[in-house]
Structures are given as C-alpha cells and as structure tokens.
Design an enzyme around this catalytic site. Sequence first.
Site, PDB file in Angstrom:
ATOM      1  N   THR A   1       0.858  -1.184   0.000  1.00 44.69           N
ATOM      2  CA  THR A   1       0.000   0.000   0.000  1.00 44.69           C
ATOM      3  C   THR A   1       0.891   1.229   0.000  1.00 44.69           C
ATOM      4  O   THR A   1       1.660   1.448   0.942  1.00 44.69           O
ATOM      5  CB  THR A   1      -0.908  -0.019   1.250  1.00 44.69           C
ATOM      6  OG1 THR A   1      -1.619  -1.256   1.254  1.00 44.69           O
ATOM      7  CG2 THR A   1      -1.888   1.140   1.220  1.00 44.69           C
TER       8      THR A   1
ATOM      9  N   LEU B   1      -6.119  -8.487   1.071  1.00 46.20           N
ATOM     10  CA  LEU B   1      -6.333  -9.675   1.916  1.00 46.20           C
ATOM     11  C   LEU B   1      -6.455  -9.322   3.391  1.00 46.20           C
ATOM     12  O   LEU B   1      -5.741  -8.462   3.894  1.00 46.20           O
ATOM     13  CB  LEU B   1      -5.210 -10.697   1.715  1.00 46.20           C
ATOM     14  CG  LEU B   1      -3.758 -10.349   2.034  1.00 46.20           C
ATOM     15  CD1 LEU B   1      -3.467 -10.415   3.519  1.00 46.20           C
ATOM     16  CD2 LEU B   1      -2.844 -11.298   1.302  1.00 46.20           C
TER      17      LEU B   1
ATOM     18  N   GLU C   1      -5.840 -10.368   7.208  1.00 46.13           N
ATOM     19  CA  GLU C   1      -5.022 -11.333   7.954  1.00 46.13           C
ATOM     20  C   GLU C   1      -5.950 -12.302   8.683  1.00 46.13           C
ATOM     21  O   GLU C   1      -7.044 -11.955   9.085  1.00 46.13           O
ATOM     22  CB  GLU C   1      -4.106 -10.606   8.938  1.00 46.13           C
ATOM     23  CG  GLU C   1      -2.918 -10.034   8.214  1.00 46.13           C
ATOM     24  CD  GLU C   1      -1.897  -9.394   9.140  1.00 46.13           C
ATOM     25  OE1 GLU C   1      -1.768  -9.836  10.291  1.00 46.13           O
ATOM     26  OE2 GLU C   1      -1.232  -8.452   8.693  1.00 46.13           O
TER      27      GLU C   1
ATOM     28  N   LYS D   1      -7.360   1.471  -2.806  1.00 45.07           N
ATOM     29  CA  LYS D   1      -6.888   0.805  -1.581  1.00 45.07           C
ATOM     30  C   LYS D   1      -7.102   1.696  -0.350  1.00 45.07           C
ATOM     31  O   LYS D   1      -7.595   1.244   0.680  1.00 45.07           O
ATOM     32  CB  LYS D   1      -5.402   0.439  -1.742  1.00 45.07           C
ATOM     33  CG  LYS D   1      -4.766  -0.164  -0.516  1.00 45.07           C
ATOM     34  CD  LYS D   1      -5.380  -1.501  -0.131  1.00 45.07           C
ATOM     35  CE  LYS D   1      -4.885  -1.933   1.247  1.00 45.07           C
ATOM     36  NZ  LYS D   1      -5.552  -3.139   1.718  1.00 45.07           N
TER      37      LYS D   1
ATOM     38  N   TYR E   1     -20.097  -3.756  14.959  1.00 41.88           N
ATOM     39  CA  TYR E   1     -19.888  -4.287  16.307  1.00 41.88           C
ATOM     40  C   TYR E   1     -19.124  -3.244  17.085  1.00 41.88           C
ATOM     41  O   TYR E   1     -18.544  -2.320  16.510  1.00 41.88           O
ATOM     42  CB  TYR E   1     -19.096  -5.611  16.264  1.00 41.88           C
ATOM     43  CG  TYR E   1     -17.885  -5.558  15.365  1.00 41.88           C
ATOM     44  CD1 TYR E   1     -16.693  -4.979  15.796  1.00 41.88           C
ATOM     45  CD2 TYR E   1     -17.928  -6.069  14.064  1.00 41.88           C
ATOM     46  CE1 TYR E   1     -15.582  -4.923  14.964  1.00 41.88           C
ATOM     47  CE2 TYR E   1     -16.827  -6.007  13.221  1.00 41.88           C
ATOM     48  CZ  TYR E   1     -15.659  -5.432  13.681  1.00 41.88           C
ATOM     49  OH  TYR E   1     -14.571  -5.361  12.861  1.00 41.88           O
TER      50      TYR E   1
ATOM     51  N   CYS F   1      -2.556  -2.223   8.972  1.00 43.97           N
ATOM     52  CA  CYS F   1      -3.041  -1.424   7.834  1.00 43.97           C
ATOM     53  C   CYS F   1      -3.949  -0.259   8.186  1.00 43.97           C
ATOM     54  O   CYS F   1      -3.691   0.865   7.757  1.00 43.97           O
ATOM     55  CB  CYS F   1      -3.759  -2.342   6.853  1.00 43.97           C
ATOM     56  SG  CYS F   1      -2.616  -3.486   6.056  1.00 43.97           S
TER      57      CYS F   1
ATOM     58  N   LYS G   1      -2.328   2.871   9.865  1.00 45.82           N
ATOM     59  CA  LYS G   1      -1.276   3.462   9.023  1.00 45.82           C
ATOM     60  C   LYS G   1      -1.876   4.044   7.748  1.00 45.82           C
ATOM     61  O   LYS G   1      -1.482   5.129   7.318  1.00 45.82           O
ATOM     62  CB  LYS G   1      -0.240   2.380   8.731  1.00 45.82           C
ATOM     63  CG  LYS G   1       0.222   2.239   7.314  1.00 45.82           C
ATOM     64  CD  LYS G   1       1.280   1.191   7.189  1.00 45.82           C
ATOM     65  CE  LYS G   1       0.929   0.055   6.244  1.00 45.82           C
ATOM     66  NZ  LYS G   1       0.599   0.427   4.889  1.00 45.82           N
TER      67      LYS G   1
ATOM     68  N   LYS H   1      -6.346  -9.343  16.151  1.00 39.04           N
ATOM     69  CA  LYS H   1      -7.634 -10.007  15.973  1.00 39.04           C
ATOM     70  C   LYS H   1      -7.408 -11.513  16.028  1.00 39.04           C
ATOM     71  O   LYS H   1      -6.258 -11.967  16.081  1.00 39.04           O
ATOM     72  CB  LYS H   1      -8.306  -9.593  14.667  1.00 39.04           C
ATOM     73  CG  LYS H   1      -7.595 -10.063  13.409  1.00 39.04           C
ATOM     74  CD  LYS H   1      -8.442  -9.700  12.183  1.00 39.04           C
ATOM     75  CE  LYS H   1      -7.799 -10.194  10.915  1.00 39.04           C
ATOM     76  NZ  LYS H   1      -8.521  -9.830   9.711  1.00 39.04           N
TER      77      LYS H   1
ATOM     78  N   ARG I   1       0.918  -6.088  15.370  1.00 38.41           N
ATOM     79  CA  ARG I   1       1.112  -4.712  14.909  1.00 38.41           C
ATOM     80  C   ARG I   1      -0.122  -3.850  15.181  1.00 38.41           C
ATOM     81  O   ARG I   1      -1.220  -4.187  14.792  1.00 38.41           O
ATOM     82  CB  ARG I   1       1.473  -4.713  13.411  1.00 38.41           C
ATOM     83  CG  ARG I   1       2.868  -5.262  13.175  1.00 38.41           C
ATOM     84  CD  ARG I   1       3.235  -5.287  11.722  1.00 38.41           C
ATOM     85  NE  ARG I   1       2.491  -6.289  10.983  1.00 38.41           N
ATOM     86  CZ  ARG I   1       2.676  -6.539   9.682  1.00 38.41           C
ATOM     87  NH1 ARG I   1       3.549  -5.831   9.001  1.00 38.41           N
ATOM     88  NH2 ARG I   1       1.986  -7.474   9.073  1.00 38.41           N
TER      89      ARG I   1
HETATM   90  N1  LIG Z   1      -0.569  -7.277   6.355  1.00 40.81           N
HETATM   91  C1  LIG Z   1      -1.695  -7.074   5.710  1.00 40.81           C
HETATM   92  O1  LIG Z   1      -2.747  -7.555   6.089  1.00 40.81           O
HETATM   93  C2  LIG Z   1      -1.711  -6.236   4.451  1.00 40.81           C
HETATM   94  C3  LIG Z   1      -2.849  -6.239   3.629  1.00 40.81           C
HETATM   95  C4  LIG Z   1      -2.844  -5.478   2.472  1.00 40.81           C
HETATM   96  C5  LIG Z   1      -1.747  -4.703   2.147  1.00 40.81           C
HETATM   97  N2  LIG Z   1      -0.648  -4.709   2.957  1.00 40.81           N
HETATM   98  C6  LIG Z   1       0.499  -3.893   2.561  1.00 40.81           C
HETATM   99  O2  LIG Z   1       1.496  -4.755   2.033  1.00 40.81           O
HETATM  100  C7  LIG Z   1       2.814  -4.276   2.364  1.00 40.81           C
HETATM  101  C8  LIG Z   1       3.593  -5.337   3.085  1.00 40.81           C
HETATM  102  O3  LIG Z   1       2.911  -5.642   4.291  1.00 40.81           O
HETATM  103  P1  LIG Z   1       3.301  -6.920   5.155  1.00 40.81           P
HETATM  104  O4  LIG Z   1       2.308  -6.971   6.263  1.00 40.81           O
HETATM  105  O5  LIG Z   1       3.474  -8.069   4.274  1.00 40.81           O
HETATM  106  O6  LIG Z   1       4.734  -6.438   5.705  1.00 40.81           O
HETATM  107  P2  LIG Z   1       5.844  -7.312   6.440  1.00 40.81           P
HETATM  108  O7  LIG Z   1       6.609  -6.368   7.266  1.00 40.81           O
HETATM  109  O8  LIG Z   1       5.209  -8.511   7.060  1.00 40.81           O
HETATM  110  O9  LIG Z   1       6.766  -7.834   5.250  1.00 40.81           O
HETATM  111  C9  LIG Z   1       7.616  -7.040   4.490  1.00 40.81           C
HETATM  112  C10 LIG Z   1       8.784  -7.872   4.010  1.00 40.81           C
HETATM  113  O10 LIG Z   1       9.622  -7.070   3.172  1.00 40.81           O
HETATM  114  C11 LIG Z   1      10.978  -7.407   3.441  1.00 40.81           C
HETATM  115  N3  LIG Z   1      11.870  -6.328   3.037  1.00 40.81           N
HETATM  116  C12 LIG Z   1      12.142  -5.159   3.668  1.00 40.81           C
HETATM  117  N4  LIG Z   1      13.041  -4.448   2.992  1.00 40.81           N
HETATM  118  C13 LIG Z   1      13.358  -5.172   1.898  1.00 40.81           C
HETATM  119  C14 LIG Z   1      14.265  -4.986   0.828  1.00 40.81           C
HETATM  120  N5  LIG Z   1      14.977  -3.873   0.719  1.00 40.81           N
HETATM  121  N6  LIG Z   1      14.363  -5.953  -0.107  1.00 40.81           N
HETATM  122  C15 LIG Z   1      13.603  -7.085  -0.021  1.00 40.81           C
HETATM  123  N7  LIG Z   1      12.730  -7.315   0.969  1.00 40.81           N
HETATM  124  C16 LIG Z   1      12.618  -6.370   1.922  1.00 40.81           C
HETATM  125  C17 LIG Z   1      10.990  -7.663   4.933  1.00 40.81           C
HETATM  126  O11 LIG Z   1      12.122  -8.431   5.310  1.00 40.81           O
HETATM  127  C18 LIG Z   1       9.666  -8.405   5.130  1.00 40.81           C
HETATM  128  O12 LIG Z   1       9.839  -9.795   4.968  1.00 40.81           O
HETATM  129  C19 LIG Z   1       2.576  -3.004   3.160  1.00 40.81           C
HETATM  130  O13 LIG Z   1       2.592  -1.912   2.285  1.00 40.81           O
HETATM  131  C20 LIG Z   1       1.185  -3.173   3.696  1.00 40.81           C
HETATM  132  O14 LIG Z   1       0.544  -1.941   3.938  1.00 40.81           O
HETATM  133  C21 LIG Z   1      -0.612  -5.459   4.082  1.00 40.81           C
END
Ligand SMILES: NC(=O)c1ccc[n+]([C@@H]2O[C@H](COP(=O)([O-])OP(=O)(O)OC[C@H]3O[C@@H](n4cnc5c(N)ncnc54)[C@H](O)[C@@H]3O)[C@@H](O)[C@H]2O)c1
Length: 459
Positions: A133, A163, A165, A218, A267, A276, A279, A337, A344
């Site tokens: 995002t 998605l 979590e 988004k 609820y 998410c 942030k 949840k 986080r």
């Molecule tokens: N978690 C959710 O439910 C969700 C849902 C939709 C969108 N998002 C978005 O997706 C993105 C990722 O979220 P997440 O929860 O998977 O984050 P996360 O922190 O779980 O994973 C991020 C990954 O990126 C890796 N990383 C960091 N710097 C890097 C680099 N320079 N090169 C390669 N890899 C690198 C980290 O080691 C980590 O494994 C965010 O923008 C978030 O807003 C998250």
Amino acid sequence: MKIVVAGTGFVGLTHAAVLAENGHEVHAYDIDLAKIGAYASGDRERIEHYVNEPGLVEVIGETLGRYLFFVGPDAVDAALEGVEAIFMAPPTPPNLDGSTDMTAYRAVAAFLAERLARRADPSQRVVIVNKSTVPIGTVRMLQGILTEHGAANVGAASNPEFLPEGNAVEKSRRPDRIVVGADDAADFEILRRVYPQFHHHVRIGYIETTPETAEAIKYVANTLLLTYISFWNGIGARLGETFGEIDMEDLKRGVTADDRISTWGSYVSNGAGGSCFGKDIQSLMYQFRSHGQPYHLLQAVYDINEFQKSYLLDRAVHEAGFNFNNRSVALLGLAFKKHTNDMRDSSALKVVEGLLARGVREVRAYDPLANAEAARWFDPARNHLFERISYWPSAVEAIQGTDALFISTDWEEFRGLGEVIARTVAPPYLIVDGRRMLGDVDRLVAKGYQVLPVGGKLR
Ligand SMILES: NC(=O)c1ccc[n+]([C@@H]2O[C@H](COP(=O)([O-])OP(=O)(O)OC[C@H]3O[C@@H](n4cnc5c(N)ncnc54)[C@H](O)[C@@H]3O)[C@@H](O)[C@H]2O)c1
C-alpha cells in the site's frame, strides 16, 4: 509465467504461495536471510514464526522446489532472468507525521531497476507491480526510478492487496476483486496472464484503471472499513453505555436489516488494530494535508479508534472504582484479531501500556497464537516494566490469582470464559470485556463479579 515477489512478509509470502499454487514459477525474494531459510525449510514451526496464516504452510509444502523458490540478494539475478512480472511487497510503515516511510520501497525499486537495466534480453516486457500500500503517485515515482537507472522496456503498475489477515490464503484464492492500474496495454496484458482465472470471472470484479485510481481504491477501501468500525464504536458503544436498556445485539440487527447498511463492522470493540487501518488512514490524512485539503472525517474516524483502545481502563477506575495500583491483571488476547499472531498496532499494546502506567504489579497474558510474538514486542531490554508481563499457555492459568481481567481479542474460546472465571477466581473481581465475548453475564453478576463491557453499563 516467471514471477518475482520482492518482500516476503504477510502479503508477499501469501501472494507468492498462491501464485505458485496456480502454476506460475515464483521466486520470492527477501533481504532477511533467516526468513528465507525458514520458508525454504518447509518446516511449519519455522514458517509460522514469521507468518501464521491458516493453510499457508500447506500451500508452501505443495509448491516448494517445483513452483515456489526462495531467494536472497545473491540469487536475484538468476531469478530476474526471463521474468515477466515483479510484485513489490516491502513494508510501508508510517512516519511520525503520518506520512508513509518509503525507505524499503525505494531500496527495492532501485535494486531491481539497476539489475533490470543490465538484463541480457531487454526485448522482453517486464512489469513491476505495487502490491504494497503506497501513496497515490507511487507508480509515477517508480517510472522515474526506472528511467533514472536506464531500465528499458520495464513497465510500472499498481495491483493493491486487500487480503485480511487470518484469512489471507482463502482471500488470495478467491478475492472480491482484482484492481490493476497501469498506463500501457502490454502491462495490462501481462497482469491478465498472471490472473487468468479472475479475468472475466462471473463474481470477481476485474477492474482496469489508471495507476492513481488503483492506488486510491486501496486507501478509500481501508478508511471506509475503519469508518464503519469507528461509527459503531463512536455511536453504538456510546448509546449502550449511556442508556442501559439498549440491547446492543438488537440495535445492530435492527439497523443492519436495511440492505443498504453494512453488517461488516457493525460491532463495538476496544478498537481495530493491525498493520493497515491505522497506518493507511494516517497516510491518507497526510496526503490530503500536503495538498491543502481538509480531512475532518478521517481525523474523527482515527481519533475514535484510538480512544476505544484504552478508554475502558478509565471506565474501570471511574465507574467500577477499581484501583490498578499494585494489582494483578489477566490480559486475554494479544493479537490484533483472532486467527493471527500479528501484534502490529494491536489494541493490546495500548492496554498493556495503560495497565503499566496505572502501576499494576503484574500482567498475566494469554493468547492462543501470539504469546511468543508478544514476548518479542514487550522486550524487558527496551523497558524494564515489561518484566511485569508473564505469558501463560491457557486462559485459566493466566487468570489464576488475579484481581481483574481484560479481554482484548475476539478469540472464540473466550466466549466460554464465564465458567472458567467462576471456577478460578472469587469475587470481588472485575471483568473488562473489550470485545463483548462473555455470554453468561447475568450469572456472573449474580455471583458477585463485576462486568464492564464495551458498549454497555457496568454491572
Ligand atoms: N498485512 C496485511 O494484512 C496487508 C494487507 C494489504 C496490504 N498490505 C500492505 O502490504 C505491504 C507489506 O505488508 P506486510 O504486512 O506483508 O509487511 P511485512 O513487514 O510482514 O513484510 C515485508 C517484508 O519485506 C521485506 N523487506 C524489507 N526491505 C526489503 C528490501 N529492501 N528488499 C527485499 N525485501 C525487503 C521484509 O524483510 C519483510 O519480509 C505493506 O505496504 C502493507 O501496507 C498489508
């Protein structure tokens, strides 16, 4: 198709695994070598240490070494040879002013652009696709990075991830919609081949639009979801706490019977957490602010959500007359949840902070999945007060010897807590129900327990 996914956290790992399940050759890349090693081992415990999602270990097990490969920086060049789509899934956390920290994103983009600029066969179209995002305008920024590095025939697109979590694998297999924002027909075409099962699907919307629209979808979707939650918390909870005769369940059923009104989010709770909602709404506020636009609605939604996370502790003091100083409190639920170990922005973080600030002697915590993750968050090396937190393998053990308990996560097993409480601790005893999980409140009250629910009066 040969696909690279850069960043293998919740989003990247799930996306890579489900793409591999659909027969693509997926190379999942991360700079965190310990993580890559754990995923490549296929070992449940090692994988779930990082990402704990129902069904994910099974998909990795079925595809590993055949369709799914894990690579660190050393093996990226080989992974990029012949690649058609590269998904960007690095973290985009908030800065203190609410803006998005794009450090990791920029690092990955520059790293890839540099390598793509010197690939052997630049005649093959490649598209870099933002799954993370990212603020509106990031596809344009990515185009700039690619041009700067001289990466020819490389497109930039947005394909935001929705998605939830706890249900990530299932929702990746059957999303509500696929949104693709791009400029170039060739890039739209590559993404149609990434998602052939969704293009022209009868139920799953396949939306092709401008990069800016995709990026905005988004933010609007996430802030609208948080708006539903804050609406019910800001209005429903206040009504129930003001007028004791209002039945919260009937109120919800009566209002949401109108099919124009969402049942999702209807609820009351001690706030929504996760990586998410908080942030993304802060980022959208910042994006409005930096363009001179007002954002009163977003600010109210955000403030209500933050207020909900800890106001029950104030109610415990002012309404129940509970003095937390030197007391022992059980905290049930740590993850933001149910069905996840993700801490986080979890409301439990605010609850722990509030309990420690009010001088509790100990916090006896239990979460079905997040105990180990919580122990990392509450590292006593960072704050010696965290030594007061202990972790227990069951609710009944966490409750033993405590003076009060706080339910912070909606794990189903907490619905049966009434019996456990009555068997384990004697009144006077305060139960703060931040998720309205307790079903047998009348019996507990009759036995002398005090129950303080979100959205209801003290009983
Ligand atoms: N978690 C959710 O439910 C969700 C849902 C939709 C969108 N998002 C978005 O997706 C993105 C990722 O979220 P997440 O929860 O998977 O984050 P996360 O922190 O779980 O994973 C991020 C990954 O990126 C890796 N990383 C960091 N710097 C890097 C680099 N320079 N090169 C390669 N890899 C690198 C980290 O080691 C980590 O494994 C965010 O923008 C978030 O807003 C998250």
